[in-house]
Motif scaffolding. Sequence first.
Motif, PDB file in Angstrom:
ATOM      1  N   MET A  36       0.830  -1.218   0.000  1.00  0.00           N
ATOM      2  CA  MET A  36       0.000   0.000   0.000  1.00  0.00           C
ATOM      3  C   MET A  36       0.857   1.257   0.000  1.00  0.00           C
ATOM      4  SD  MET A  36      -3.300  -0.780   2.405  1.00  0.00           S
ATOM      5  CE  MET A  36      -3.862   0.903   2.279  1.00  0.00           C
ATOM      6  N   GLU A  37       1.908   1.260   0.795  1.00  0.00           N
ATOM      7  CA  GLU A  37       2.781   2.444   0.832  1.00  0.00           C
ATOM      8  C   GLU A  37       3.374   2.710  -0.545  1.00  0.00           C
ATOM      9  OE1 GLU A  37       4.219   2.446   5.504  1.00  0.00           O
ATOM     10  OE2 GLU A  37       5.557   1.583   4.006  1.00  0.00           O
ATOM     11  N   ASN A  38       3.785   1.667  -1.235  1.00  0.00           N
ATOM     12  CA  ASN A  38       4.344   1.838  -2.580  1.00  0.00           C
ATOM     13  C   ASN A  38       3.275   2.276  -3.573  1.00  0.00           C
ATOM     14  OD1 ASN A  38       6.937   1.141  -1.776  1.00  0.00           O
ATOM     15  ND2 ASN A  38       6.610  -1.031  -2.199  1.00  0.00           N
ATOM     16  N   ARG A  39       2.102   1.692  -3.477  1.00  0.00           N
ATOM     17  CA  ARG A  39       1.015   2.014  -4.402  1.00  0.00           C
ATOM     18  C   ARG A  39       0.568   3.472  -4.261  1.00  0.00           C
ATOM     19  NH1 ARG A  39      -3.030  -1.051  -6.733  1.00  0.00           N
ATOM     20  NH2 ARG A  39      -1.214  -2.243  -7.358  1.00  0.00           N
ATOM     21  N   PHE A  40       0.400   3.906  -3.015  1.00  0.00           N
ATOM     22  CA  PHE A  40      -0.142   5.246  -2.770  1.00  0.00           C
ATOM     23  C   PHE A  40       0.935   6.266  -2.414  1.00  0.00           C
ATOM     24  CE2 PHE A  40      -3.675   2.293  -2.046  1.00  0.00           C
ATOM     25  CZ  PHE A  40      -4.572   2.807  -2.978  1.00  0.00           C
ATOM     26  N   LYS A  55     -11.596   5.629   4.619  1.00  0.00           N
ATOM     27  CA  LYS A  55     -10.985   5.588   3.285  1.00  0.00           C
ATOM     28  C   LYS A  55      -9.782   4.657   3.264  1.00  0.00           C
ATOM     29  CE  LYS A  55     -12.540   9.997   1.495  1.00  0.00           C
ATOM     30  NZ  LYS A  55     -12.156  11.334   1.008  1.00  0.00           N
ATOM     31  N   PHE A  56      -9.042   4.623   4.365  1.00  0.00           N
ATOM     32  CA  PHE A  56      -7.904   3.710   4.457  1.00  0.00           C
ATOM     33  C   PHE A  56      -8.375   2.267   4.296  1.00  0.00           C
ATOM     34  CE2 PHE A  56      -5.218   0.851   6.945  1.00  0.00           C
ATOM     35  CZ  PHE A  56      -3.984   1.089   6.372  1.00  0.00           C
ATOM     36  N   ARG A  57      -9.449   1.894   4.984  1.00  0.00           N
ATOM     37  CA  ARG A  57      -9.970   0.529   4.900  1.00  0.00           C
ATOM     38  C   ARG A  57     -10.475   0.213   3.495  1.00  0.00           C
ATOM     39  NH1 ARG A  57      -7.248  -1.687   8.914  1.00  0.00           N
ATOM     40  NH2 ARG A  57      -7.696  -0.715  10.901  1.00  0.00           N
ATOM     41  N   LYS A  58     -11.009   1.209   2.798  1.00  0.00           N
ATOM     42  CA  LYS A  58     -11.426   0.994   1.402  1.00  0.00           C
ATOM     43  C   LYS A  58     -10.210   0.712   0.521  1.00  0.00           C
ATOM     44  CE  LYS A  58     -15.727   3.557   1.548  1.00  0.00           C
ATOM     45  NZ  LYS A  58     -16.471   4.745   1.157  1.00  0.00           N
ATOM     46  N   ARG A  59      -9.135   1.430   0.759  1.00  0.00           N
ATOM     47  CA  ARG A  59      -7.898   1.174   0.007  1.00  0.00           C
ATOM     48  C   ARG A  59      -7.385  -0.236   0.282  1.00  0.00           C
ATOM     49  NH1 ARG A  59      -4.033   6.581   0.225  1.00  0.00           N
ATOM     50  NH2 ARG A  59      -5.390   7.893  -1.070  1.00  0.00           N
ATOM     51  N   GLU A  60      -7.423  -0.630   1.559  1.00  0.00           N
ATOM     52  CA  GLU A  60      -6.988  -1.989   1.912  1.00  0.00           C
ATOM     53  C   GLU A  60      -7.814  -3.038   1.169  1.00  0.00           C
ATOM     54  OE1 GLU A  60      -5.202  -2.575   6.371  1.00  0.00           O
ATOM     55  OE2 GLU A  60      -7.358  -2.349   6.211  1.00  0.00           O
ATOM     56  N   ALA A  61      -9.124  -2.795   1.086  1.00  0.00           N
ATOM     57  CA  ALA A  61     -10.005  -3.756   0.412  1.00  0.00           C
ATOM     58  C   ALA A  61      -9.633  -3.887  -1.063  1.00  0.00           C
ATOM     59  CB  ALA A  61     -11.465  -3.334   0.567  1.00  0.00           C
ATOM     60  N   VAL A  62      -9.319  -2.779  -1.710  1.00  0.00           N
ATOM     61  CA  VAL A  62      -8.906  -2.815  -3.116  1.00  0.00           C
ATOM     62  C   VAL A  62      -7.607  -3.599  -3.254  1.00  0.00           C
ATOM     63  CG1 VAL A  62      -8.064  -1.382  -5.034  1.00  0.00           C
ATOM     64  CG2 VAL A  62     -10.113  -0.700  -3.762  1.00  0.00           C
ATOM     65  N   ILE A  63      -6.671  -3.347  -2.361  1.00  0.00           N
ATOM     66  CA  ILE A  63      -5.373  -4.026  -2.396  1.00  0.00           C
ATOM     67  C   ILE A  63      -5.538  -5.537  -2.210  1.00  0.00           C
ATOM     68  CG2 ILE A  63      -3.185  -4.313  -1.137  1.00  0.00           C
ATOM     69  CD1 ILE A  63      -3.336  -1.771  -2.942  1.00  0.00           C
ATOM     70  N   ILE A  64      -6.337  -5.948  -1.225  1.00  0.00           N
ATOM     71  CA  ILE A  64      -6.455  -7.386  -0.959  1.00  0.00           C
ATOM     72  C   ILE A  64      -7.240  -8.072  -2.080  1.00  0.00           C
ATOM     73  CG2 ILE A  64      -8.531  -7.487   0.492  1.00  0.00           C
ATOM     74  CD1 ILE A  64      -5.176  -9.339   1.056  1.00  0.00           C
ATOM     75  N   GLN A  65      -8.157  -7.374  -2.712  1.00  0.00           N
ATOM     76  CA  GLN A  65      -8.846  -7.958  -3.872  1.00  0.00           C
ATOM     77  C   GLN A  65      -7.838  -8.227  -4.985  1.00  0.00           C
ATOM     78  OE1 GLN A  65     -12.055  -5.283  -4.834  1.00  0.00           O
ATOM     79  NE2 GLN A  65     -13.217  -5.856  -3.014  1.00  0.00           N
ATOM     80  N   GLU A  66      -6.951  -7.280  -5.200  1.00  0.00           N
ATOM     81  CA  GLU A  66      -5.921  -7.452  -6.222  1.00  0.00           C
ATOM     82  C   GLU A  66      -4.980  -8.608  -5.871  1.00  0.00           C
ATOM     83  OE1 GLU A  66      -2.096  -4.959  -7.909  1.00  0.00           O
ATOM     84  OE2 GLU A  66      -3.809  -3.824  -7.151  1.00  0.00           O
ATOM     85  N   LEU A  67      -4.510  -8.623  -4.631  1.00  0.00           N
ATOM     86  CA  LEU A  67      -3.540  -9.640  -4.223  1.00  0.00           C
ATOM     87  C   LEU A  67      -4.153 -11.030  -4.123  1.00  0.00           C
ATOM     88  CD1 LEU A  67      -1.540  -7.671  -1.491  1.00  0.00           C
ATOM     89  CD2 LEU A  67      -0.853  -8.157  -3.857  1.00  0.00           C
TER      90      LEU A  67
END
Length: 184
Positions: A36-40, A55-67
Motif C-alpha cells: 500500500m505504501e508503494n502504491r499510494f 478511506k484507508f480501509r477501502k484502500r486496503e479492500a482494493v489491495i487485498i482484492q488485487e492480491l
Amino acid sequence: MKPIFIIGYMGSGKSTLGKKLAESMSLPFIDTDIFMENRFRQRISDMFASIGETKFRKREAVIIQELSGMQDCIIATGGGLPCHSGNMELMNESGVTIYLDVDNETLAKRLELCKRTRPTIKDKSGDELMDHVVKAMQTRLPIYKQARLSLPCNKMETPEDEDILVKEIEKMLSVYNSTEEPKL
C-alpha cells in the motif's frame, strides 16, 4: 498454488514469519502495508492521518482484492485488514489463511518495544496499552478465528524460535493441502 495469507494482531509476527516462510518455500513475500505504501506513495501512518480510517480501509479492500488473485506467494496482512469489507471471507475463498495466535499480555509486551512506529498505540503505555489490546482483540478475535489454520506464537524470541514456527506452518500447510477437497 493459492496464496497463503498470514493474519493476526500487530506484533504477532506476521511479517517476520511471513518472510521466513516465503524464503523457506522459495516463494515471493508481500506485506500489504508495504504494498500500500508503494502504491499510494505514502506511509501507512500518514495515510491513516490524512484520509481517515474509512478511506484507508477501502484502500486496503482494493489491495487485498488485487492480491487475492495472485498465485504462489505468501502475503502478510495489516492487523485490521481481515476485519473489514468482507476481506476475511475473500481471503478464505481465494487462498489459505493462517492466524498467528498470541495472547494479549505477550502482544502488549511486544508492542511496548515498537510502539513508536505504530500510530494507533504510540502514546499508550502499561495498563493503557494493555486495555487497548484487550478491546481490539475482543472485536478482532472472532474474525481471526475464521482462518483455516491457527498457530500459537507466544514463544518467538529468537531466530531459532522463528525457524521452529516456520516448520510448524509448513507441516500445517502440508496436512491442510492433503486434506483439502479438490475443486471441480
